[in-house]
Enzyme design. Structure first.
Site, PDB file in Angstrom:
ATOM      1  N   HIS A 141      57.826 -40.920  26.294  1.00 51.09           N
ATOM      2  CA  HIS A 141      57.813 -42.346  26.635  1.00 51.09           C
ATOM      3  C   HIS A 141      59.111 -42.950  26.079  1.00 51.09           C
ATOM      4  O   HIS A 141      59.650 -42.456  25.078  1.00 51.09           O
ATOM      5  CB  HIS A 141      56.599 -42.980  25.942  1.00 51.09           C
ATOM      6  CG  HIS A 141      56.295 -44.382  26.304  1.00 51.09           C
ATOM      7  ND1 HIS A 141      56.952 -45.442  25.733  1.00 51.09           N
ATOM      8  CD2 HIS A 141      55.390 -44.911  27.158  1.00 51.09           C
ATOM      9  CE1 HIS A 141      56.452 -46.570  26.232  1.00 51.09           C
ATOM     10  NE2 HIS A 141      55.505 -46.274  27.095  1.00 51.09           N
ATOM     11  N   GLN A 162      48.736 -41.331  23.185  1.00 47.69           N
ATOM     12  CA  GLN A 162      47.812 -40.872  24.238  1.00 47.69           C
ATOM     13  C   GLN A 162      46.867 -39.776  23.749  1.00 47.69           C
ATOM     14  O   GLN A 162      46.145 -39.193  24.559  1.00 47.69           O
ATOM     15  CB  GLN A 162      48.606 -40.357  25.457  1.00 47.69           C
ATOM     16  CG  GLN A 162      49.474 -41.401  26.128  1.00 47.69           C
ATOM     17  CD  GLN A 162      48.676 -42.552  26.751  1.00 47.69           C
ATOM     18  OE1 GLN A 162      47.455 -42.489  26.919  1.00 47.69           O
ATOM     19  NE2 GLN A 162      49.368 -43.631  27.079  1.00 47.69           N
ATOM     20  N   CYS A 205      57.438 -45.928  32.002  1.00 51.56           N
ATOM     21  CA  CYS A 205      58.311 -45.941  30.809  1.00 51.56           C
ATOM     22  C   CYS A 205      58.778 -44.534  30.455  1.00 51.56           C
ATOM     23  O   CYS A 205      58.786 -44.138  29.280  1.00 51.56           O
ATOM     24  CB  CYS A 205      57.616 -46.575  29.607  1.00 51.56           C
ATOM     25  SG  CYS A 205      57.256 -48.300  29.846  1.00 51.56           S
ATOM     26  N   ASP A 263      53.871 -38.497  18.329  1.00 52.33           N
ATOM     27  CA  ASP A 263      53.509 -39.727  19.029  1.00 52.33           C
ATOM     28  C   ASP A 263      52.084 -39.528  19.558  1.00 52.33           C
ATOM     29  O   ASP A 263      51.866 -38.821  20.541  1.00 52.33           O
ATOM     30  CB  ASP A 263      54.505 -39.977  20.174  1.00 52.33           C
ATOM     31  CG  ASP A 263      54.086 -41.144  21.066  1.00 52.33           C
ATOM     32  OD1 ASP A 263      52.965 -41.664  20.902  1.00 52.33           O
ATOM     33  OD2 ASP A 263      54.883 -41.520  21.944  1.00 52.33           O
ATOM     34  N   LYS A 296      45.130 -49.002  22.942  1.00 51.98           N
ATOM     35  CA  LYS A 296      44.840 -47.888  23.842  1.00 51.98           C
ATOM     36  C   LYS A 296      43.557 -47.179  23.422  1.00 51.98           C
ATOM     37  O   LYS A 296      43.155 -46.184  24.026  1.00 51.98           O
ATOM     38  CB  LYS A 296      46.006 -46.897  23.844  1.00 51.98           C
ATOM     39  CG  LYS A 296      47.284 -47.465  24.470  1.00 51.98           C
ATOM     40  CD  LYS A 296      48.348 -46.414  24.551  1.00 51.98           C
ATOM     41  CE  LYS A 296      49.719 -47.002  24.838  1.00 51.98           C
ATOM     42  NZ  LYS A 296      49.879 -47.474  26.206  1.00 51.98           N
TER      43      LYS A 296
END
Ligand code: PLP
Length: 405
Positions: free
Chosen positions: A122, A203, A364, A200, A226
């Site tokens: 991202h 997700q 993104c 990261d 999220k």
């Protein structure tokens, strides 16, 4: 038993209609809907507890501080961090990565040193490093992916590491491909070479149990919105030894020990990285969201979403001219596609008219779009409240739109 019908009652927004059609919300990788318990917890805090945290001797301030610090403990337990000192509240994944990029590069890197990311990042795990590259002359390198959307093998990862590699920063799960990266293996390989790793988790945290001690990651970033929590709040986990080594990110109240014209000293962890009034209502909301997910069971959520993903991929393959992006064997909750030469924006707009909310565009991830040779895709992404019937509606919708072209 995982009763999705009952779970949906916790999310009143899922009952609404758009264009007189039942809403099918499949844009969860962008943001999830919020259960009533999160909204209630935040309303209750504003109604009955609200006061600034950490500073006041009065009752409300202490109560608000207790809620805020209890939220930190909830996050600590959720990711199995060793200490609450290792849990820094940020505005989200983006701010967490910027914090590390700025403070790590400033204190641990020199011109010519390298940070290694991947082709599937991202922008928030690319641009912060590029800003530092411009400022400090560091070099941003990227690991390639194959045509199924998987990273090159671990053996090959090693070939991208040089003596100048000072940090590896990788997505746990790609927001476009859904690929679950073998972060544990990469961390092991990196540590054998003395290189720290940032994961990261934007997700992954909503979809699977993350244990930072088991992964042995040095940093982990994720966003509350999220994972059924409010917007504007997120987390940076950092190993204590690393957070101790890094300088403050922003200056202001809360993060100082003593300020004078001659010399200012800083607070202990984690407050050193939390300048200004924190969003203490949002931290309470995030903790409530985490408890909600835990009450359903992270394993159950994962199994449910894995089944949705498998079912969706299977159904998508029956559609003529379907092009799927991301066919990794380990994949989660995200299905990106194009049909023939129908533009992603047209597909998304027409699906919207059928009540189906999907995301279209570059997500993104411009460099990944370049790698895939497209300007954008359509993306359906799942959450704990989605159903197979909604996937059937999506597939029927795609067939209908395709027939129109
Ligand atoms: C993989 C990944 N990383 C980082 C981000 C940025 O998250 P936020 O905008 O909540 O900071 C996202 C958001 O979509 C993402 O999918």
């Amino acid at each position: 038993m995982y009763d999705v019908k009952k779970i949906r009652e916790d999310f009143p927004i899922l009952q609404r209609e758009v264009y007189k059609k039942p809403l099918v919300y499949l844009d969860n990788a962008a943001t999830t809907q919020k259960p009533l318990c999160v909204l209630d917890a935040m309303r209750e805090e504003y109604l009955n507890v609200n006061a600034n945290v950490h500073r006041g001797v009065h009752y409300l301030s202490q109560q608000a501080t207790d809620l805020h610090e209890a939220a930190r403990e909830t996050v600590r337990a959720f990711i199995n961090a060793r200490k609450i000192e290792e849990v820094v509240f940020t505005r989200g994944t983006t701010e967490a990565i910027n914090l590390v990029a700025q403070t790590f590069c400033e204190s641990q890197m020199k011109a010519g040193d390298e940070v290694l990311v991947t082709d599937m990042e991202h922008h928030s795990n690319i641009v912060p490093w590029q800003l530092q590259a411009k400022k400090m002359g560091i070099v941003v390198k990227h690991l390639p992916i194959d045509d199924k959307g998987c990273l090159v093998s671990c053996h090959d990862v090693a070939t991208y590491i040089t003596e100048r590699t000072k940090l590896i920063s990788i997505a746990h799960v790609s927001n476009v491909l859904g690929t679950i990266n073998p972060v544990k293996d990469i961390i092991k390989l990196a540590h054998e070479r003395g290189i720290p790793v940032l994961v990261d988790g934007a997700q992954s945290a909503p979809h699977m149990k993350i244990d930072v001690q088991d992964l042995d990651c040095d940093f982990l970033a994720f966003s509350g919105h999220k994972m059924y929590g409010p917007t504007g709040i997120g987390v940076l986990y950092g190993k204590e030894e690393w957070l101790e080594k890094l300088p403050p990110y922003q200056g202001g109240g809360e993060m100082i020990d003593k300020v004078s014209w001659e010399k200012t000293t800083f607070e202990r962890l984690p407050f050193k990285f939390e300048a200004g009034t924190p969003d203490y209502v949002a931290t309470h909301g995030l903790a409530t969201a985490i408890k909600y997910m835990e009450s359903l069971g992270m394993e159950n959520i994962e199994a449910h979403e894995q089944e949705l993903t498998r079912y969706c991929m299977e159904q998508m393959r029956t559609i003529p001219n379907m092009r799927l992006f991301g066919e990794a064997p380990h994949k989660d909750a995200v299905v990106s596609f194009l049909v023939g030469d129908i533009h992603h924006l047209d597909m998304g707009t027409l699906l919207d008219r059928l009540g189906i909310a999907v995301r279209t565009g570059h997500h993104c991830a411009h460099p990944l779009m370049d790698r895939l040779g497209v300007t954008g895709t359509v993306r359906a992404s799942f959450a704990l409240y989605n159903t197979k019937e909604e996937i059937d509606a999506l597939v029927a919708g795609i067939r209908r739109v395709s027939a129109m072209f």
